[in-house]
Design a protein around this motif. Structure first.
Motif, mmCIF file in Angstrom:
data_model
loop_
_atom_site.group_PDB
_atom_site.id
_atom_site.type_symbol
_atom_site.label_atom_id
_atom_site.label_comp_id
_atom_site.label_asym_id
_atom_site.label_seq_id
_atom_site.Cartn_x
_atom_site.Cartn_y
_atom_site.Cartn_z
ATOM 1 N N LEU A 241 58.490 3.075 -36.229
ATOM 2 C CA LEU A 241 57.786 4.339 -36.364
ATOM 3 C C LEU A 241 57.781 5.080 -35.036
ATOM 4 O O LEU A 241 57.401 4.536 -34.003
ATOM 5 N N ASP A 242 58.187 6.322 -35.075
ATOM 6 C CA ASP A 242 58.198 7.164 -33.881
ATOM 7 C C ASP A 242 56.949 8.035 -33.911
ATOM 8 O O ASP A 242 56.973 9.183 -34.335
ATOM 9 N N LEU A 243 55.835 7.468 -33.492
ATOM 10 C CA LEU A 243 54.562 8.174 -33.479
ATOM 11 C C LEU A 243 54.430 8.903 -32.148
ATOM 12 O O LEU A 243 54.566 8.296 -31.085
ATOM 13 N N PRO A 244 54.180 10.193 -32.166
ATOM 14 C CA PRO A 244 54.246 10.983 -30.928
ATOM 15 C C PRO A 244 53.096 10.691 -29.980
ATOM 16 O O PRO A 244 51.937 10.583 -30.382
ATOM 17 N N ASN A 245 53.433 10.585 -28.705
ATOM 18 C CA ASN A 245 52.469 10.580 -27.602
ATOM 19 C C ASN A 245 51.385 9.517 -27.752
ATOM 20 O O ASN A 245 50.189 9.798 -27.615
ATOM 21 N N ILE A 246 51.784 8.273 -28.014
ATOM 22 C CA ILE A 246 50.826 7.163 -28.039
ATOM 23 C C ILE A 246 50.551 6.761 -26.592
ATOM 24 O O ILE A 246 51.459 6.405 -25.848
ATOM 25 N N ASP A 247 49.277 6.810 -26.201
ATOM 26 C CA ASP A 247 48.909 6.524 -24.817
ATOM 27 C C ASP A 247 48.643 5.044 -24.567
ATOM 28 O O ASP A 247 48.929 4.538 -23.482
ATOM 29 N N LEU A 248 48.073 4.349 -25.551
ATOM 30 C CA LEU A 248 47.626 2.978 -25.321
ATOM 31 C C LEU A 248 47.846 2.143 -26.574
ATOM 32 O O LEU A 248 47.545 2.588 -27.687
ATOM 33 N N ILE A 249 48.359 0.935 -26.370
ATOM 34 C CA ILE A 249 48.498 -0.066 -27.433
ATOM 35 C C ILE A 249 47.568 -1.222 -27.108
ATOM 36 O O ILE A 249 47.641 -1.807 -26.022
ATOM 37 N N ILE A 250 46.690 -1.564 -28.040
ATOM 38 C CA ILE A 250 45.774 -2.694 -27.875
ATOM 39 C C ILE A 250 46.137 -3.744 -28.920
ATOM 40 O O ILE A 250 46.108 -3.470 -30.121
ATOM 41 N N GLN A 251 46.490 -4.931 -28.473
ATOM 42 C CA GLN A 251 46.755 -6.047 -29.382
ATOM 43 C C GLN A 251 45.496 -6.915 -29.423
ATOM 44 O O GLN A 251 45.328 -7.837 -28.626
ATOM 45 N N HIS A 252 44.614 -6.583 -30.339
ATOM 46 C CA HIS A 252 43.374 -7.335 -30.466
ATOM 47 C C HIS A 252 43.648 -8.768 -30.905
ATOM 48 O O HIS A 252 42.977 -9.703 -30.454
ATOM 49 N N ASP A 253 44.628 -8.943 -31.782
ATOM 50 C CA ASP A 253 45.103 -10.262 -32.190
ATOM 51 C C ASP A 253 46.536 -10.416 -31.717
ATOM 52 O O ASP A 253 47.353 -9.510 -31.915
ATOM 53 N N PRO A 254 46.885 -11.540 -31.088
ATOM 54 C CA PRO A 254 48.269 -11.734 -30.642
ATOM 55 C C PRO A 254 49.235 -11.676 -31.812
ATOM 56 O O PRO A 254 48.888 -12.024 -32.952
ATOM 57 N N PRO A 255 50.472 -11.256 -31.584
ATOM 58 C CA PRO A 255 51.456 -11.150 -32.677
ATOM 59 C C PRO A 255 51.908 -12.525 -33.153
ATOM 60 O O PRO A 255 51.686 -13.539 -32.499
ATOM 61 N N PHE A 256 52.584 -12.535 -34.293
ATOM 62 C CA PHE A 256 53.016 -13.786 -34.898
ATOM 63 C C PHE A 256 54.292 -14.332 -34.268
ATOM 64 O O PHE A 256 54.633 -15.486 -34.475
ATOM 65 N N SER A 257 55.042 -13.515 -33.545
ATOM 66 C CA SER A 257 56.278 -13.967 -32.913
ATOM 67 C C SER A 257 56.535 -13.095 -31.698
ATOM 68 O O SER A 257 56.002 -11.985 -31.593
ATOM 69 N N PRO A 258 57.357 -13.577 -30.749
ATOM 70 C CA PRO A 258 57.655 -12.757 -29.563
ATOM 71 C C PRO A 258 58.284 -11.413 -29.894
ATOM 72 O O PRO A 258 58.015 -10.414 -29.229
ATOM 73 N N SER A 259 59.117 -11.354 -30.929
ATOM 74 C CA SER A 259 59.720 -10.069 -31.285
ATOM 75 C C SER A 259 58.680 -9.089 -31.806
ATOM 76 O O SER A 259 58.796 -7.878 -31.593
ATOM 77 N N ASP A 260 57.646 -9.593 -32.497
ATOM 78 C CA ASP A 260 56.572 -8.705 -32.943
ATOM 79 C C ASP A 260 55.850 -8.083 -31.750
ATOM 80 O O ASP A 260 55.448 -6.915 -31.804
ATOM 81 N N HIS A 261 55.672 -8.861 -30.696
ATOM 82 C CA HIS A 261 55.061 -8.313 -29.486
ATOM 83 C C HIS A 261 55.903 -7.171 -28.927
ATOM 84 O O HIS A 261 55.371 -6.114 -28.546
ATOM 85 N N LEU A 262 57.195 -7.359 -28.895
ATOM 86 C CA LEU A 262 58.085 -6.329 -28.368
ATOM 87 C C LEU A 262 57.991 -5.046 -29.181
ATOM 88 O O LEU A 262 57.919 -3.946 -28.619
ATOM 89 N N HIS A 263 57.955 -5.175 -30.495
ATOM 90 C CA HIS A 263 57.922 -3.982 -31.336
ATOM 91 C C HIS A 263 56.554 -3.318 -31.314
ATOM 92 O O HIS A 263 56.460 -2.089 -31.428
ATOM 93 N N ARG A 264 55.490 -4.093 -31.197
ATOM 94 C CA ARG A 264 54.170 -3.485 -31.105
ATOM 95 C C ARG A 264 54.054 -2.584 -29.879
ATOM 96 O O ARG A 264 53.654 -1.426 -29.974
#
Length: 819
Positions: A601-624
């Motif tokens: 998803l190309d969501l415009p102008n996202i300033d901050l990503i908060i991972q409240h729960d860790p992702p299920f795999s390393p690739s999920d972390h990269l995409h988040r």
């Protein structure tokens, strides 16, 4: 004298010379605190509990509020408490004191004084005590690193333009004037010329936010545009020139793992074809889950030239919709290939490719003449071209390439020497090459389980305090139930009148369900390609759109903040409206979501990503984290980790391939201070504000039966989701390391884990919430089976069976609503 001598030989208690209804005296501390302790002591005296003692200087608190427990539940400390000559139980609620303070006087929300509003029998734990310590040493804060040059930004040397890549002047001018794209990115420079000139399969790998969608869309649209020139028709006796239209044929199919990504690709296609003097006859469309099949069949029957679809729905139409003609398909694009495999679409994609091969009129790479294929299609590929796009080179992506690609070109962006060095470091992670943008600043915070909810509140408040413009924040959770719970918590102070006023001032909070009605109205469109919509028979007033339940103001964070939620359990119209509102609202906005919003998803102008729960795999972390710092813009990302084994995630994933200065550890106390402090404070007064905010949430949940059910369901789903991490991370994310009691507090629950009634799952936990540290002290570490077989663990056994069942099905999309 004799009487005096006899008196001194008696064993008397400290209250022998105190009246039955008198309270002991208290010294030191604040006057208000002494009054509270005195009233509590008088209360116990009236109830006949002579064991109620005042807190003494030097006592070491337990950190728990034990309010009005029955006498049978209290431990007898007669063997250990020598200062109590009457050997009566000691009330632990009066012995609590923050370990970091030396004052003997109790303080509000940090003493044995129960918080106001608590009910008899409730167990209220303090946020600041009894938390496990971090197993890693926090280093001194490093100086702010120099800003890194963006690695996914458009090329700035001026040597490359869209025209020099081989695109038509009409399309290149549209990109620069209307879409404000001045120059291509590195991956576009490498891939577009190859896809225009050759008819070979291709594997495109590039970091998130580098423009992969345009990389494969531009060559497809550019080559189809060449069919727009009128040419003589051999089928018409008059010899009139034939022009292209929507019924001329389906030339490209694009597969995407999620509905939101499919919608986005369709939107990008619509912007490309509406160029000045451009190919307006090209009609894109989509078929995705959650939509009405009747409307989709109507669009397919009228004709589409480029189709965007999710795999399951496309296979359904290929098997059941006769009007879907795929005999002229020249391109098959699989976007986010790693996600397609993770969601278990391998067999579905194999069936789709088999059907396309069977129905194709392009055998052996040579078009059949005289079979209805116009002779002017020589500009299109002579064979079906398959394009696979992914940000990572994982094993499952390679397997997808083996079943779909033939003699494919491997295309990646040209990298600098520094990026190549980072790539080589990232190979050791076992998840492919390094693909995180250089300008993305990442951080992690080691947050105890009890403080997770308050920590999220502090980070969100700080995000809206420090920003001068309208910030956009995304918060990722592990499951849809957790999204629903936190959405309710952060919008809870909104009254019905305020909601109506917000809906009137912000129309994006309404659900736009016009897409289906428009599709049905277009069913009578004539086959000449001209659209004509039905006019309403009567002029009745239009109904006001209903409020979107996935959109709500969040006045606790910002007066004009708009809060959204997105997960797979929501109906498709609500998901579409919520995502549209999040991307278009002019107000500060937040999106609570699952991994359904993590890919592409190309969501415009996202300033901050908060991972409240860790992702299920390393690739999920990269995409988040790839939802921010896109197209050269800066971005920040933070992840919450629990003290203990989870801290190993830093070395195993976060530091793999990270450039210098890109990853930092955030101090938890500093996060709380910035979020809850009011001006410059000499003391830790922000602790009291954070505690009061947490207690307000707990009281609200305790008084609302519906919210208590929502919180219990979220708690149980979180534990189930925690058990589904990939195998290489099981040592880091071990269910046996969870403290269920502390985790329950982060969901606003005051009940013991064994008493929590999870809807559909019975009681939860093992009754005591025993942590891994306690097991290690005892020298015992039970296996998962032994732990589940203990009495009272029926709910945990059910949770584990559900998780194991989903793993056997090669995907957790249904259980955790991430697809």
């Amino acid at each position: 004298m004799a009487d005096d001598g006899m008196l001194v030989n008696f064993d008397i208690g400290p209250d022998a010379f105190v009246g039955a209804h008198s309270a002991p005296s208290f010294k030191g501390g604040k006057w208000t605190d002494r009054q509270k302790a005195k009233r509590l002591a008088q209360y116990h005296i009236r109830k006949g509990n002579t064991a109620a003692a005042a807190p003494k200087k030097g006592d070491d608190g337990t950190g728990e509020f034990n309010v009005a427990r029955p006498q049978s539940q209290k431990k007898d400390n007669s063997n250990s408490n020598n200062s109590n000559p009457n050997h009566v139980p000691f009330d632990r609620s009066l012995k609590r004191k923050r370990p970091s303070e030396s004052s003997a006087a109790p303080k509000p929300n940090g003493t044995g004084v129960p918080p106001p509003g608590t009910k008899p029998g409730e167990f209220v734990s303090s946020l600041w005590t009894q938390n496990p310590a971090s197993i890693t040493i926090e280093s001194a804060p490093e100086p702010e690193p120099e800003a890194q040059a963006p690695t996914n930004a458009p090329l700035s040397d001026g040597s490359t333009t869209f025209t020099t890549l081989g695109l038509s002047p009409i399309l290149a001018n549209h990109l620069t004037t209307k879409l404000t794209l001045k120059a291509p990115t590195a991956i576009q420079k490498s891939a577009i010329p190859e896809l225009i000139k050759t008819d070979s399969d291709a594997f495109i790998q590039a970091e998130t936010g580098s423009g992969k969608t345009l990389t494969y869309l531009l060559p497809i649209v550019n080559r189809i545009m060449q069919l727009t020139k009128p040419r003589p028709s051999s089928d018409t006796p008059s010899g009139k020139k034939e022009t292209m239209a929507r019924h001329s044929g389906l030339y490209a199919i694009i597969l995407a793992p999620t509905r939101e990504l499919s919608r986005q690709i369709e939107t990008v296609l619509s912007t490309l074809i509406h160029a000045k003097n451009g190919p307006h006859w090209i009609v894109p469309g989509s078929v995705i889950g959650g939509e009405k099949k009747k409307s989709e069949k109507a669009r397919l029957r009228k004709g589409l030239n480029i189709l965007v679809a999710t795999p399951g729905r496309l296979l359904d139409h290929l098997e059941n919709t006769e009007s879907l003609d795929v005999s002229r398909v020249r391109w098959v694009v699989m976007d986010e290939g790693d996600r397609l495999m993770e969601l278990g679409f391998e067999e579905t994609i194999g069936s789709i490719l088999a059907i396309l091969e069977k129905k194709s009129k392009l055998p052996n790479g040579t078009p059949e003449r005289g079979s209805g294929v116009p002779s002017g299609e020589e500009v299109l590929p002579k064979r079906r071209v398959t394009i696979l796009c992914s940000a990572t080179m994982k094993t499952n992506v390679q397997r997808l390439g083996d079943i779909s690609l033939k003699d494919a070109l491997y295309i990646k962006a040209e990298k600098s020497a520094e990026d190549e060095e980072a790539d080589n470091a990232g190979k050791e992670a076992g998840e492919g090459k390094f693909t995180a943008p250089a300008q993305l600043k990442q951080s992690y915070a080691v947050v105890p389980a009890k403080q997770r909810l308050v920590a999220l509140m502090a980070v969100l408040k700080r995000a809206f305090i420090r920003q001068t413009a309208t910030p956009r924040v995304m918060v990722f959770f592990s499951c849809s139930d957790s999204v629903d719970f936190h959405f309710e918590v952060f919008s809870r102070q909104l009254s019905e009148e305020a909601a109506a006023a917000a809906a009137a001032t912000n129309p994006t909070t309404a659900v736009d369900s016009s897409s289906d009605s428009e599709s049905e109205a277009e069913d009578t469109t004539p086959e000449d390609g001209k659209t004509s919509k039905k006019k309403p028979q009567d002029k009745k007033k239009k109904k006001k759109p209903a409020l979107n339940p996935a959109t709500s103001p969040a006045p606790t964070l910002h007066p004009s903040c708009v809060l959204h939620k997105l997960h797979g359990s929501l109906p498709q119209p609500i998901r579409t409206a919520a995502l549209h509102s999040f991307t278009t609202t002019p107000h500060p906005t937040i999106l609570f979501c699952t991994d359904v919003a993590a890919r592409g998803l190309d969501l415009p102008n996202i300033d901050l990503i908060i991972q409240h729960d860790p992702p299920f795999s390393p690739s999920d972390h990269l995409h988040r984290i790839g939802r921010t710092a896109r197209a050269g813009r800066p971005g920040r990302a933070i992840i919450f980790l629990l003290p203990g084994p989870e801290e190993g995630y830093v070395e195993s994933v976060l530091k793999k391939g990270v450039r210098e200065g890109q990853l930092a550890r955030a101090n938890v106390d500093e996060l709380f201070r910035k979020g809850f402090a009011e001006g410059k404070e000499k003391k830790r007064e922000w602790e009291d504000r954070a505690s009061e905010w947490q207690l307000n949430v707990e009281r609200w949940i305790a008084e609302d039966a519906r919210m208590k059910s929502v919180a219990a369901r979220a708690w149980g789903s979180h534990i189930r989701a925690y058990a589904t991490h990939v195998g290489i991370e099981r040592a880091v994310f071990s269910v046996k390391g969870l403290h269920y009691g502390h985790l329950a507090k982060s969901f606003g629950l005051r009940d013991k884990p064994g008493d929590i009634k999870v809807p559909g799952g019975g009681g939860g936990g093992d009754g005591g919430g025993r942590s891994l540290a306690v097991a290690q002290k005892r020298g015992v570490e039970d296996s998962d089976e032994e732990r589940d077989e203990r009495p009272g663990n029926e709910a945990m056994r059910k949770m584990r069976k559900i998780a194991q069942g989903m793993l056997k099905k090669k995907g957790m999309a249904d259980e955790f609503n991430i697809g």
